[in-house]
Design a protein around this motif. Structure first.
Motif, PDB file in Angstrom:
ATOM      1  N   PHE A  30       6.364 -15.233  -4.198  1.00 51.98           N
ATOM      2  CA  PHE A  30       5.084 -14.566  -4.396  1.00 51.98           C
ATOM      3  C   PHE A  30       3.926 -15.359  -3.805  1.00 51.98           C
ATOM      4  O   PHE A  30       3.048 -14.810  -3.148  1.00 51.98           O
ATOM      5  CB  PHE A  30       4.859 -14.318  -5.889  1.00 51.98           C
ATOM      6  CG  PHE A  30       3.747 -13.371  -6.180  1.00 51.98           C
ATOM      7  CD1 PHE A  30       3.797 -12.075  -5.695  1.00 51.98           C
ATOM      8  CD2 PHE A  30       2.648 -13.759  -6.923  1.00 51.98           C
ATOM      9  CE1 PHE A  30       2.767 -11.188  -5.956  1.00 51.98           C
ATOM     10  CE2 PHE A  30       1.621 -12.878  -7.186  1.00 51.98           C
ATOM     11  CZ  PHE A  30       1.678 -11.592  -6.699  1.00 51.98           C
ATOM     12  N   ARG A  34       1.250 -14.120  -0.997  1.00 53.55           N
ATOM     13  CA  ARG A  34      -0.189 -14.096  -1.262  1.00 53.55           C
ATOM     14  C   ARG A  34      -0.951 -14.885  -0.207  1.00 53.55           C
ATOM     15  O   ARG A  34      -1.980 -14.459   0.296  1.00 53.55           O
ATOM     16  CB  ARG A  34      -0.476 -14.747  -2.620  1.00 53.55           C
ATOM     17  CG  ARG A  34      -0.383 -13.816  -3.779  1.00 53.55           C
ATOM     18  CD  ARG A  34      -1.726 -13.161  -4.042  1.00 53.55           C
ATOM     19  NE  ARG A  34      -1.519 -11.973  -4.840  1.00 53.55           N
ATOM     20  CZ  ARG A  34      -1.975 -11.805  -6.083  1.00 53.55           C
ATOM     21  NH1 ARG A  34      -2.690 -12.732  -6.634  1.00 53.55           N
ATOM     22  NH2 ARG A  34      -1.731 -10.709  -6.733  1.00 53.55           N
ATOM     23  N   LYS A 289       5.584  -9.610   3.508  1.00 51.75           N
ATOM     24  CA  LYS A 289       4.730  -8.605   2.864  1.00 51.75           C
ATOM     25  C   LYS A 289       4.365  -9.100   1.474  1.00 51.75           C
ATOM     26  O   LYS A 289       4.897 -10.072   0.990  1.00 51.75           O
ATOM     27  CB  LYS A 289       5.473  -7.285   2.783  1.00 51.75           C
ATOM     28  CG  LYS A 289       5.849  -6.752   4.138  1.00 51.75           C
ATOM     29  CD  LYS A 289       5.689  -5.248   4.202  1.00 51.75           C
ATOM     30  CE  LYS A 289       6.172  -4.693   5.521  1.00 51.75           C
ATOM     31  NZ  LYS A 289       7.631  -4.588   5.597  1.00 51.75           N
ATOM     32  N   SER A 291       4.715  -7.887  -1.612  1.00 53.46           N
ATOM     33  CA  SER A 291       5.409  -7.651  -2.873  1.00 53.46           C
ATOM     34  C   SER A 291       6.544  -8.649  -3.097  1.00 53.46           C
ATOM     35  O   SER A 291       7.338  -8.928  -2.207  1.00 53.46           O
ATOM     36  CB  SER A 291       5.933  -6.215  -2.922  1.00 53.46           C
ATOM     37  OG  SER A 291       7.281  -6.196  -3.286  1.00 53.46           O
ATOM     38  N   THR A 292       6.556  -9.201  -4.311  1.00 54.75           N
ATOM     39  CA  THR A 292       7.542 -10.229  -4.635  1.00 54.75           C
ATOM     40  C   THR A 292       8.953  -9.709  -4.452  1.00 54.75           C
ATOM     41  O   THR A 292       9.803 -10.367  -3.862  1.00 54.75           O
ATOM     42  CB  THR A 292       7.402 -10.644  -6.112  1.00 54.75           C
ATOM     43  OG1 THR A 292       6.034 -10.909  -6.358  1.00 54.75           O
ATOM     44  CG2 THR A 292       8.230 -11.855  -6.417  1.00 54.75           C
ATOM     45  N   SER A 294      10.215  -7.191  -2.690  1.00 53.31           N
ATOM     46  CA  SER A 294      10.707  -6.934  -1.341  1.00 53.31           C
ATOM     47  C   SER A 294      10.833  -8.237  -0.563  1.00 53.31           C
ATOM     48  O   SER A 294      11.726  -8.385   0.267  1.00 53.31           O
ATOM     49  CB  SER A 294       9.832  -5.914  -0.607  1.00 53.31           C
ATOM     50  OG  SER A 294       8.532  -6.379  -0.507  1.00 53.31           O
ATOM     51  N   ASP A 380       9.445   3.570  -5.794  1.00 60.43           N
ATOM     52  CA  ASP A 380      10.438   2.548  -6.142  1.00 60.43           C
ATOM     53  C   ASP A 380      11.885   3.006  -6.140  1.00 60.43           C
ATOM     54  O   ASP A 380      12.792   2.197  -6.257  1.00 60.43           O
ATOM     55  CB  ASP A 380      10.107   1.980  -7.516  1.00 60.43           C
ATOM     56  CG  ASP A 380       8.827   1.192  -7.474  1.00 60.43           C
ATOM     57  OD1 ASP A 380       8.668   0.394  -6.543  1.00 60.43           O
ATOM     58  OD2 ASP A 380       7.981   1.393  -8.353  1.00 60.43           O
ATOM     59  N   ASP A 389       7.854  -1.666 -12.453  1.00 60.07           N
ATOM     60  CA  ASP A 389       6.621  -1.782 -11.698  1.00 60.07           C
ATOM     61  C   ASP A 389       5.412  -1.395 -12.557  1.00 60.07           C
ATOM     62  O   ASP A 389       4.372  -2.057 -12.541  1.00 60.07           O
ATOM     63  CB  ASP A 389       6.729  -0.825 -10.503  1.00 60.07           C
ATOM     64  CG  ASP A 389       5.938  -1.335  -9.327  1.00 60.07           C
ATOM     65  OD1 ASP A 389       5.553  -2.508  -9.344  1.00 60.07           O
ATOM     66  OD2 ASP A 389       5.700  -0.541  -8.399  1.00 60.07           O
ATOM     67  N   HIS A 393       2.413  -3.940 -14.116  1.00 60.28           N
ATOM     68  CA  HIS A 393       0.991  -3.757 -13.829  1.00 60.28           C
ATOM     69  C   HIS A 393       0.134  -4.076 -15.055  1.00 60.28           C
ATOM     70  O   HIS A 393      -0.880  -4.763 -14.957  1.00 60.28           O
ATOM     71  CB  HIS A 393       0.756  -2.314 -13.381  1.00 60.28           C
ATOM     72  CG  HIS A 393      -0.668  -2.032 -13.020  1.00 60.28           C
ATOM     73  ND1 HIS A 393      -1.203  -2.412 -11.817  1.00 60.28           N
ATOM     74  CD2 HIS A 393      -1.669  -1.447 -13.713  1.00 60.28           C
ATOM     75  CE1 HIS A 393      -2.474  -2.058 -11.780  1.00 60.28           C
ATOM     76  NE2 HIS A 393      -2.787  -1.464 -12.914  1.00 60.28           N
ATOM     77  N   THR A 467      -2.124   2.142 -10.643  1.00 62.68           N
ATOM     78  CA  THR A 467      -0.958   2.465  -9.838  1.00 62.68           C
ATOM     79  C   THR A 467      -0.876   3.934  -9.447  1.00 62.68           C
ATOM     80  O   THR A 467      -1.146   4.800 -10.252  1.00 62.68           O
ATOM     81  CB  THR A 467       0.341   2.098 -10.567  1.00 62.68           C
ATOM     82  OG1 THR A 467       0.365   2.849 -11.747  1.00 62.68           O
ATOM     83  CG2 THR A 467       0.406   0.635 -10.882  1.00 62.68           C
TER      84      THR A 467
END
Ligand code: PHE
Length: 509
Positions: A30, A34, A289, A291-292, A294, A380, A389, A393, A467
């Motif tokens: 992650f 970031r 990318k 997202s953790t 992916s 997802d 997901d 959030h 979301t």
């Protein structure tokens, strides 16, 4: 002091346990994602400031909160603030419990990927449940979606729960034994991955990018918000974890020194993970990318598959590393809510584990539900992943900050902050000055409040509370929001009303 609760055998054992909690999946995938999103190396600056301003002080507070009260989070809240604060404590623990349930599901998937590194992960396959023919998705992606759309994964989830239970069965004794094994191994594996990454042709370029700061990003409030909320997550704050771990420290501990050691070990690991991941991906021109999931399940394995030699071996190493980093974090989450039950209700450890783990297993299985709800993969895909997901959030984006705020209000305003500071200073080489009071009373709550407000503004732009799934395709988003809200706030309140361990009340003050 309640000696039956157990104490860490050594300072090293404690540092390994606390840093094992902090160093988790987030540090490996992650943080680099970031950093990439926020302009490479320049992200380190707001991040470092966030570490100094909020990370280390809050960790000092959490350790001393536990040590002072000899209790895990809700009981600690009750001892310093009374019944109302105990309810706020339980709200935090319910939130942590939700995170624990899905964190373990993710670890179950890590085990599934690990099994795949022996063969199936590297071959193209059709994803039957989604009706996707072989060769359309990358190998790792099709393997992953095959895996999560199949009930077999539940076996992996159960396995991870079993390991967690074994690790906390004997309290600090068994936690200490397992982290002594897992944490050093994790560092060694990471170092091997770095060496492989930077020696890849082109790998150095990725590292260059990481260390070529783009300072213009520092004007964006988004970057600062990203840095501050990432610090919370990465140091495992706001979950009752560091309070519980701190409560097992002996009387004469140096909280300031401990907090600095743990924080710097965590951020050090994160920095070097950045080097490994950037070099590995840039060698093959793969863009990380944000997202953790992916990153860890598709993008990094895709890079590893392109290694000139030893892809299987390095894939195996990568998923073993993820597992070790994840299990030492999940065990701290499990310990946080199990010790909350033990202290608040005066239950024997075994009974608390039986009860807590049963609920936890049910939760983790729900997050692993394989039913396909979006065959086009616009979202997802499976019900479990979508729920994960959505809950993430709220629980991570809002829950943690809420807990941090309530904790600060109690320690800064209701309890006597001077007393707490003196308690910390009594055995600390570095003494906290009066400035610490202002930090705890004003600056930290203001920072957290700003993060909260920025999140709400950001979410309101994408429709009702965030979301896409809330207002879009799935009314599920609304249902999840209500479930999260009710279980944390109403559930937390009700639990605190149950008959508690009254002896705790006598210790008040
Ligand atoms: N600190 C962990 C990480 O960086 C995340 C985590 C937080 C895990 C809280 C468990 C509990 O990955």
């Amino acid at each position: 002091m309640n000696s039956e609760r157990g104490l860490w055998k050594s300072k090293l054992g404690f540092i390994l346990a606390a840093s094992g909690s902090a160093i988790g999946l987030g540090n490996i995938v992650f943080f680099p994602a970031r950093a990439y999103q926020y302009g490479g190396g320049a992200f380190y600056i707001p991040y470092f400031i966030a570490l100094l301003v909020i990370g280390i002080p809050l960790m000092i507070l959490e350790f001393s909160f536990g040590r002072m009260t000899c209790s895990s989070y809700p009981t600690a809240m009750r001892k310093l603030g009374g019944k109302t604060w105990a309810a706020l404590g339980w709200m935090g623990i319910v939130n942590a419990f939700i995170i624990c349930a899905y964190y373990i599901t993710i670890l179950g998937w890590v085990v599934g990927m690990w099994v795949g590194t022996f063969g199936a992960l590297w071959k193209p396959s059709a994803v039957e449940a989604f009706g996707i023919p072989s060769g359309v998705l990358s190998n790792s992606m099709s393997y992953f979606f095959n895996m999560i759309s199949n009930w077999n994964t539940v076996v992996f989830v159960l396995l991870v729960w079993a390991i967690n239970i074994l690790m906390i069965m004997w309290g600090t004794r068994s936690i200490e034994k397992s982290v002594r094994f897992c944490v050093p191994l994790m560092w060694i594996f990471m170092i091997i991955l770095i060496i492989r990454g930077v020696t890849l042709p082109g790998g150095g370029q990725g590292v260059m990018l990481l260390f070529t700061p783009d300072f213009s990003i520092m004007k964006s409030p988004d970057v600062w918000k990203g840095a501050f909320s990432q610090i919370f997550f990465t140091l495992s704050l706001g979950l009752g974890i560091m309070v519980a771990y701190g409560s097992y420290l002996p009387r004469k501990s140096d909280d300031t020194n401990n907090a600095m050691l743990v924080s710097f070990m965590n951020c050090g690991f994160e920095y070097i993970a950045g080097v490994a991941i950037f070099s590995l991906l840039f060698a093959f021109a793969i863009v990380p990318k944000a997202s953790t999931l992916s990153m860890m399940f598709f993008i990094v394995p895709e890079g590893i598959a392109k290694f000139p030699f030893g892809a299987k071996f390095f894939g195996f190493l990568f998923f073993t590393l993820l597992f070790l980093a994840g299990i030492t974090s999940s065990v701290s989450l499990v310990e946080s809510f199990i010790s909350s039950i033990i202290d608040y209700f005066n239950w024997p450890r075994k009974r608390a584990i039986l009860f807590g783990a049963t609920l936890g297993v049910i939760g983790s299985v729900i997050f692993g539900l394989p039913h396909v709800i979006d065959p086009n993969l616009d979202s997802d895909g499976t019900l479990g992943l979508t729920l994960l997901d959505l809950f993430d959030h709220w629980a991570f984006g809002y829950g943690l900050i809420f807990v941090g705020l309530t904790e600060l209000l109690l320690l800064g305003w209701v309890a006597n902050i001077d007393e707490i500071r003196n308690f910390v200073n009594a055995h600390s080489r570095y003494r906290l000055g009066k400035w610490f009071n202002y930090l705890v009373k004003f600056i930290l709550p203001l920072v957290l409040l700003s993060i909260l407000i920025l999140s709400i503004i950001e979410d309101s732009k994408t429709g009702l509370y965030g979301t896409k799934m809330v207002t879009g395709k799935y009314p599920l988003g609304v249902i999840v929001f209500i479930i999260w809200l009710a279980s944390v706030f109403i559930g937390g309140f009700l639990i605190s009303m149950l008959k508690g361990n009254k002896t705790g009340e006598a210790d008040k003050g």
